[in-house]
Design an enzyme around this catalytic site. Structure first.
Site, PDB file in Angstrom:
ATOM      1  N   ARG A 170      11.611  -2.960  -9.112  1.00  0.00           N
ATOM      2  CA  ARG A 170      10.218  -2.559  -9.312  1.00  0.00           C
ATOM      3  C   ARG A 170      10.013  -2.119 -10.750  1.00  0.00           C
ATOM      4  O   ARG A 170      10.901  -1.527 -11.375  1.00  0.00           O
ATOM      5  CB  ARG A 170       9.839  -1.403  -8.370  1.00  0.00           C
ATOM      6  N   ARG A 187      14.567   7.776  10.950  1.00  0.00           N
ATOM      7  CA  ARG A 187      15.175   7.221   9.742  1.00  0.00           C
ATOM      8  C   ARG A 187      14.188   7.166   8.571  1.00  0.00           C
ATOM      9  O   ARG A 187      14.487   6.566   7.532  1.00  0.00           O
ATOM     10  CB  ARG A 187      15.769   5.836  10.017  1.00  0.00           C
ATOM     11  N   LYS A 189       4.810   4.941   5.398  1.00  0.00           N
ATOM     12  CA  LYS A 189       4.089   3.678   5.420  1.00  0.00           C
ATOM     13  C   LYS A 189       4.087   3.036   6.812  1.00  0.00           C
ATOM     14  O   LYS A 189       3.720   1.871   6.954  1.00  0.00           O
ATOM     15  CB  LYS A 189       4.692   2.721   4.386  1.00  0.00           C
ATOM     16  N   ASN A 236       5.224   3.032  -6.081  1.00  0.00           N
ATOM     17  CA  ASN A 236       5.478   2.881  -7.507  1.00  0.00           C
ATOM     18  C   ASN A 236       4.507   3.682  -8.369  1.00  0.00           C
ATOM     19  O   ASN A 236       4.881   4.220  -9.420  1.00  0.00           O
ATOM     20  CB  ASN A 236       5.398   1.397  -7.877  1.00  0.00           C
ATOM     21  N   PRO A 274       0.824  -1.209   0.000  1.00  0.00           N
ATOM     22  CA  PRO A 274       0.000   0.000   0.000  1.00  0.00           C
ATOM     23  C   PRO A 274       0.860   1.263   0.000  1.00  0.00           C
ATOM     24  O   PRO A 274       1.915   1.309   0.631  1.00  0.00           O
ATOM     25  CB  PRO A 274      -0.801  -0.111   1.300  1.00  0.00           C
ATOM     26  N   GLU A 275       0.388   2.277  -0.724  1.00  0.00           N
ATOM     27  CA  GLU A 275       1.101   3.550  -0.712  1.00  0.00           C
ATOM     28  C   GLU A 275       0.605   4.398   0.455  1.00  0.00           C
ATOM     29  O   GLU A 275      -0.360   4.052   1.148  1.00  0.00           O
ATOM     30  CB  GLU A 275       0.932   4.238  -2.060  1.00  0.00           C
TER      31      GLU A 275
END
Length: 270
Positions: free
Chosen positions: A259, A122, A52, A163, A2-3
């Site tokens: 990807r 991070r 995310k 992506n 999931p984005e």
């Protein structure tokens, strides 16, 4: 995977429908049982997203009081009726009317404030957060010899961008995905950031990724709507070999760092 807009929508629902209520917290699968027992009959103080990463802060007096969730490639967090009791549920957070059911996550851990901060430190800048600092991200991009197509997928740079947003933002701005970060101007970086903010906010509002401008929508072009598991109208993502909506050239596809990258070689010259 999931984005970022999906994770922000999950946090929004947890805050709107679950926060402040006495909750039944369990681990039907058993792998999170001890942690769930600590949280049971307590309430959510706040759910928050960085890229995310989803953090669910419970109001318990315990060093480890934050549930850290990363869905990974196959994980899901679904809001379902109480009677929907199926699958391998790592975590189930239930009110009197519905449940948040977590299945197949990459991570589901109970962590401290310090551990959460270490994860945030991070993580890159999230276009969906009001406290994002694109001005601090820009020098890092400008110093990099990596391609902008690669940098956009790096969660230490652009948190939450995946992506689809990578491919679509670069197309909308006519930017070659192979251009080095060091070759970008300040103005072009600002355009990329602004377009990510715009598109990802639409994703949060609609629950799907729509990137096509009005003049290229199906009804405007007299074409069939897109049919894809991801939903929404897009320019290049998963359209390899099909004609570009703008120039008619075939959309190209290439693997970049594991990807699939999609782009129009004719339109993306910047």
């Amino acid at each position: 995977m999931p984005e970022g807009h999906v994770i922000h929508r999950l946090a929004n629902t947890l805050n709107e429908d679950f926060r402040g209520k006495d909750l039944q917290v369990t681990s039907p699968q058993g792998r999170f049982a001890a942690e769930a027992a600590l949280l049971d009959e307590h309430s959510i103080a706040r759910a928050e997203t960085f890229g995310k990463h989803l953090f669910v802060d419970f109001d318990i007096d315990h060093p480890e009081h934050i549930v850290y969730i990363h869905l990974g490639l196959i994980g899901t967090l679904r809001f379902e009726p109480l009677e929907d009791y199926w699958g391998q549920m790592r975590l189930r957070i239930a009110t009197d009317t519905q449940a948040a059911n977590l299945r197949g996550p990459q991570f589901c851990r109970l962590i401290t404030d310090a551990e959460m901060q270490a994860i945030v430190d991070r993580t890159g800048e999230d276009p969906l957060r009001a406290d994002a600092r694109p001005a601090e991200l820009w020098p890092r991009v400008k110093r990099s010899k990596r391609s902008i197509g690669s940098l956009l997928m790096d969660q230490k740079y652009f948190a939450g961008v995946g992506n689809i947003y990578r491919a679509e933002t670069l197309f909308r701005l006519g930017v070659s995905p192979f251009a080095a970060g060091s070759s970008l101007s300040t103005e072009l970086f600002d355009e990329i950031w602004a377009d990510l903010v715009h598109l990802m906010r639409i994703g949060v509002e609609r629950g799907r990724i729509d990137t096509v401008r009005d003049e290229h929508l199906p009804e405007a072009m007299g074409r069939e709507p897109r049919k894809d598991d991801h939903g929404g109208e897009v320019y290049v993502y998963r359209r390899a070999g099909l004609p570009c909506y703008v120039c008619g050239a075939p959309i190209m596809e290439k693997v970049m760092e594991g990807r699939n990258l999609f782009w129009c070689p004719s339109c993306q010259q910047r």
